[in-house]
Design a protein around this motif. Sequence first.
Motif, PDB file in Angstrom:
ATOM      1  N   GLY A   1      -8.275 -11.126 -12.392  1.00 40.89           N
ATOM      2  CA  GLY A   1      -9.328 -12.011 -12.874  1.00 40.89           C
ATOM      3  C   GLY A   1      -8.814 -12.818 -14.049  1.00 40.89           C
ATOM      4  N   VAL A   2      -8.209 -13.982 -13.758  1.00 39.21           N
ATOM      5  CA  VAL A   2      -7.593 -14.767 -14.825  1.00 39.21           C
ATOM      6  C   VAL A   2      -8.540 -15.894 -15.245  1.00 39.21           C
ATOM      7  N   GLY A   3      -9.613 -15.492 -15.954  1.00 34.99           N
ATOM      8  CA  GLY A   3     -10.505 -16.452 -16.591  1.00 34.99           C
ATOM      9  C   GLY A   3     -10.128 -16.565 -18.050  1.00 34.99           C
ATOM     10  N   ALA A   4     -11.108 -16.831 -18.904  1.00 34.32           N
ATOM     11  CA  ALA A   4     -10.832 -17.006 -20.334  1.00 34.32           C
ATOM     12  C   ALA A   4     -10.207 -15.744 -20.939  1.00 34.32           C
ATOM     13  N   ILE A   5     -10.747 -14.572 -20.580  1.00 34.14           N
ATOM     14  CA  ILE A   5     -10.216 -13.320 -21.114  1.00 34.14           C
ATOM     15  C   ILE A   5      -8.822 -13.054 -20.557  1.00 34.14           C
ATOM     16  N   GLY A   6      -8.657 -13.257 -19.260  1.00 35.85           N
ATOM     17  CA  GLY A   6      -7.369 -13.034 -18.626  1.00 35.85           C
ATOM     18  C   GLY A   6      -6.280 -13.937 -19.184  1.00 35.85           C
ATOM     19  N   LYS A   7      -6.639 -15.186 -19.462  1.00 35.00           N
ATOM     20  CA  LYS A   7      -5.666 -16.133 -20.021  1.00 35.00           C
ATOM     21  C   LYS A   7      -5.189 -15.673 -21.396  1.00 35.00           C
ATOM     22  N   GLU A   8      -6.124 -15.249 -22.243  1.00 32.11           N
ATOM     23  CA  GLU A   8      -5.754 -14.792 -23.588  1.00 32.11           C
ATOM     24  C   GLU A   8      -4.929 -13.511 -23.508  1.00 32.11           C
ATOM     25  N   THR A   9      -5.269 -12.650 -22.567  1.00 35.51           N
ATOM     26  CA  THR A   9      -4.514 -11.422 -22.379  1.00 35.51           C
ATOM     27  C   THR A   9      -3.087 -11.725 -21.943  1.00 35.51           C
TER      28      THR A   9
ATOM     29  N   ILE B   1      -1.015 -12.951 -24.944  1.00 35.29           N
ATOM     30  CA  ILE B   1      -0.590 -11.873 -25.834  1.00 35.29           C
ATOM     31  C   ILE B   1       0.512 -11.046 -25.168  1.00 35.29           C
ATOM     32  N   ALA B   2       0.375 -10.826 -23.859  1.00 31.13           N
ATOM     33  CA  ALA B   2       1.375 -10.024 -23.144  1.00 31.13           C
ATOM     34  C   ALA B   2       2.764 -10.632 -23.284  1.00 31.13           C
ATOM     35  N   LYS B   3       2.833 -11.954 -23.320  1.00 24.98           N
ATOM     36  CA  LYS B   3       4.123 -12.618 -23.450  1.00 24.98           C
ATOM     37  C   LYS B   3       4.763 -12.325 -24.806  1.00 24.98           C
ATOM     38  N   ALA B   4       3.950 -12.085 -25.834  1.00 23.05           N
ATOM     39  CA  ALA B   4       4.496 -11.727 -27.144  1.00 23.05           C
ATOM     40  C   ALA B   4       5.150 -10.351 -27.112  1.00 23.05           C
ATOM     41  N   PHE B   5       4.790  -9.527 -26.110  1.00 18.85           N
ATOM     42  CA  PHE B   5       5.400  -8.216 -25.927  1.00 18.85           C
ATOM     43  C   PHE B   5       6.552  -8.273 -24.932  1.00 18.85           C
ATOM     44  N   GLY B   6       6.915  -9.479 -24.502  1.00 18.85           N
ATOM     45  CA  GLY B   6       8.004  -9.614 -23.546  1.00 18.85           C
ATOM     46  C   GLY B   6       7.671  -9.068 -22.178  1.00 18.85           C
ATOM     47  N   MET B   7       6.383  -9.072 -21.818  1.00 15.91           N
ATOM     48  CA  MET B   7       5.957  -8.495 -20.550  1.00 15.91           C
ATOM     49  C   MET B   7       6.003  -9.519 -19.422  1.00 15.91           C
ATOM     50  N   LYS B   8       6.179  -9.036 -18.217  1.00 15.04           N
ATOM     51  CA  LYS B   8       5.988  -9.867 -17.032  1.00 15.04           C
ATOM     52  C   LYS B   8       4.498  -9.850 -16.694  1.00 15.04           C
ATOM     53  N   VAL B   9       3.927 -11.008 -16.418  1.00 19.74           N
ATOM     54  CA  VAL B   9       2.495 -11.107 -16.149  1.00 19.74           C
ATOM     55  C   VAL B   9       2.266 -11.548 -14.707  1.00 19.74           C
ATOM     56  N   VAL B  10       1.540 -10.726 -13.976  1.00 19.59           N
ATOM     57  CA  VAL B  10       1.135 -11.049 -12.608  1.00 19.59           C
ATOM     58  C   VAL B  10      -0.372 -11.220 -12.613  1.00 19.59           C
ATOM     59  N   GLY B  11      -0.856 -12.317 -12.051  1.00 19.35           N
ATOM     60  CA  GLY B  11      -2.288 -12.593 -12.061  1.00 19.35           C
ATOM     61  C   GLY B  11      -2.895 -12.625 -10.670  1.00 19.35           C
ATOM     62  N   VAL B  12      -4.171 -12.261 -10.593  1.00 23.30           N
ATOM     63  CA  VAL B  12      -4.950 -12.385  -9.361  1.00 23.30           C
ATOM     64  C   VAL B  12      -6.212 -13.144  -9.705  1.00 23.30           C
ATOM     65  N   ARG B  13      -6.414 -14.267  -9.043  1.00 30.55           N
ATOM     66  CA  ARG B  13      -7.636 -15.047  -9.256  1.00 30.55           C
ATOM     67  C   ARG B  13      -8.084 -15.651  -7.936  1.00 30.55           C
ATOM     68  N   HIS B  14      -9.355 -15.968  -7.857  1.00 33.14           N
ATOM     69  CA  HIS B  14      -9.962 -16.440  -6.607  1.00 33.14           C
ATOM     70  C   HIS B  14      -9.270 -17.680  -6.073  1.00 33.14           C
ATOM     71  N   SER B  15      -8.933 -18.608  -6.941  1.00 29.26           N
ATOM     72  CA  SER B  15      -8.331 -19.871  -6.509  1.00 29.26           C
ATOM     73  C   SER B  15      -6.828 -19.765  -6.244  1.00 29.26           C
ATOM     74  N   GLY B  16      -6.176 -18.781  -6.866  1.00 28.42           N
ATOM     75  CA  GLY B  16      -4.733 -18.678  -6.761  1.00 28.42           C
ATOM     76  C   GLY B  16      -3.982 -19.732  -7.557  1.00 28.42           C
TER      77      GLY B  16
ATOM     78  N   TYR C   1       1.437 -18.785 -19.008  1.00 29.74           N
ATOM     79  CA  TYR C   1       1.741 -17.402 -19.400  1.00 29.74           C
ATOM     80  C   TYR C   1       1.649 -16.402 -18.245  1.00 29.74           C
ATOM     81  N   VAL C   2       1.310 -16.880 -17.041  1.00 30.05           N
ATOM     82  CA  VAL C   2       1.271 -16.004 -15.868  1.00 30.05           C
ATOM     83  C   VAL C   2       2.485 -16.322 -15.001  1.00 30.05           C
ATOM     84  N   ASP C   3       3.348 -15.331 -14.796  1.00 30.76           N
ATOM     85  CA  ASP C   3       4.592 -15.561 -14.066  1.00 30.76           C
ATOM     86  C   ASP C   3       4.371 -15.726 -12.571  1.00 30.76           C
ATOM     87  N   GLU C   4       3.448 -14.949 -12.031  1.00 32.83           N
ATOM     88  CA  GLU C   4       3.156 -15.017 -10.598  1.00 32.83           C
ATOM     89  C   GLU C   4       1.644 -14.921 -10.408  1.00 32.83           C
ATOM     90  N   MET C   5       1.090 -15.800  -9.572  1.00 33.60           N
ATOM     91  CA  MET C   5      -0.354 -15.794  -9.333  1.00 33.60           C
ATOM     92  C   MET C   5      -0.630 -15.586  -7.851  1.00 33.60           C
TER      93      MET C   5
END
Length: 320
Positions: free
Chosen positions: A147-155, A158-173, A178-182
């Motif tokens: 769920g990459v809405g307003a909260i997901g985007k901010e999350t 922040i995850a990128k500041a921890f050097g994390m890989k970010v995978v997102g799932v959202r209705h539109s794709g 800041y999301v590496d794969e959607m």
Amino acid sequence: MQKRKLIIVHDIDNRYHQKIMKLVPEWEVLIGKDSSVWKDHLNEAEVIVGWKKELTEHCLKEHTKLRWVQTWSAGVNSLPLKELESQKVIVTSANGVHAFPISETIFALMLGLTRKIHTYVRNQLSKTWHHSGLSLEMHEKTVGIIGVGAIGKETAKIAKAFGMKVVGVRHSGKDEDYVDEMYTPRALNAVLPSCDYVVVTLPLTSETHHLFGAEQFQEMKPSAFFINIGRGEIVDEPALVQALQTGEIAGAGLDVFETEPLDSDSPLWEMENVMITPHTSGSTEHYTKRVIEDIFIPNLQNYLKGENPAINKVDFTKGY
């Protein structure tokens, strides 16, 4: 001539009251959490800010004067959406208000579970000096944001500041900063095995109800942590309890539950690999300011010009 009426079913500071009155000086504006302030005016209300169950009976009768509801919450699943739609009442939500406080809670839970802060708090209460097997780090791990809405985007940011890989799932794709794969929800089960953290930030709709059940927990890593700050009903709670008890997943940080308050008999209370907050992740000192100044007042300016409120207008077909 009868004045147009605006009702706000929450207490707000006088400075916000004055800003609203400057826009609608000819209106009658009734403000307060105490229903005695506005209960005798419900049949005449044109605009309502906030919502309470008892309003349905009075405000959604045939030939209602109600034209617009601005909710006080991001979620709208508790509103009588079918009735509001049938009466052609516009609904706008408080989506976006929670991006900062909830993303902070998400990371508090992720960090707490990873660095065993919850374990050390228990140890402190019993004056126990114990290493407790601390070993994990968050850096360079993978977080799945469902769920990459307003909260997901901010999350994700922040995850990128921890050097994390970010995978997102959202209705539109649709891709997002800041999301590496959607991915779309159809790929949920394929995404889960790669995630060290699964963060649910979805609204509750007919499509997301029990989206997470036994099958999804089986797809997750045994070392993965599950965080839910969306809605409790998105998760099959008995399936989550079983996954935690059998070690299918490593732990969970939970702010929302199928039944709230969480029943005192729930095994979740006693689990050492679970952190619980009482649906408070969105609480913030800036809540009223963001609802009134960032959402309601701009929407009110459009409404007074004869335009539809544009910020966070709810799509009744989607349920959010």
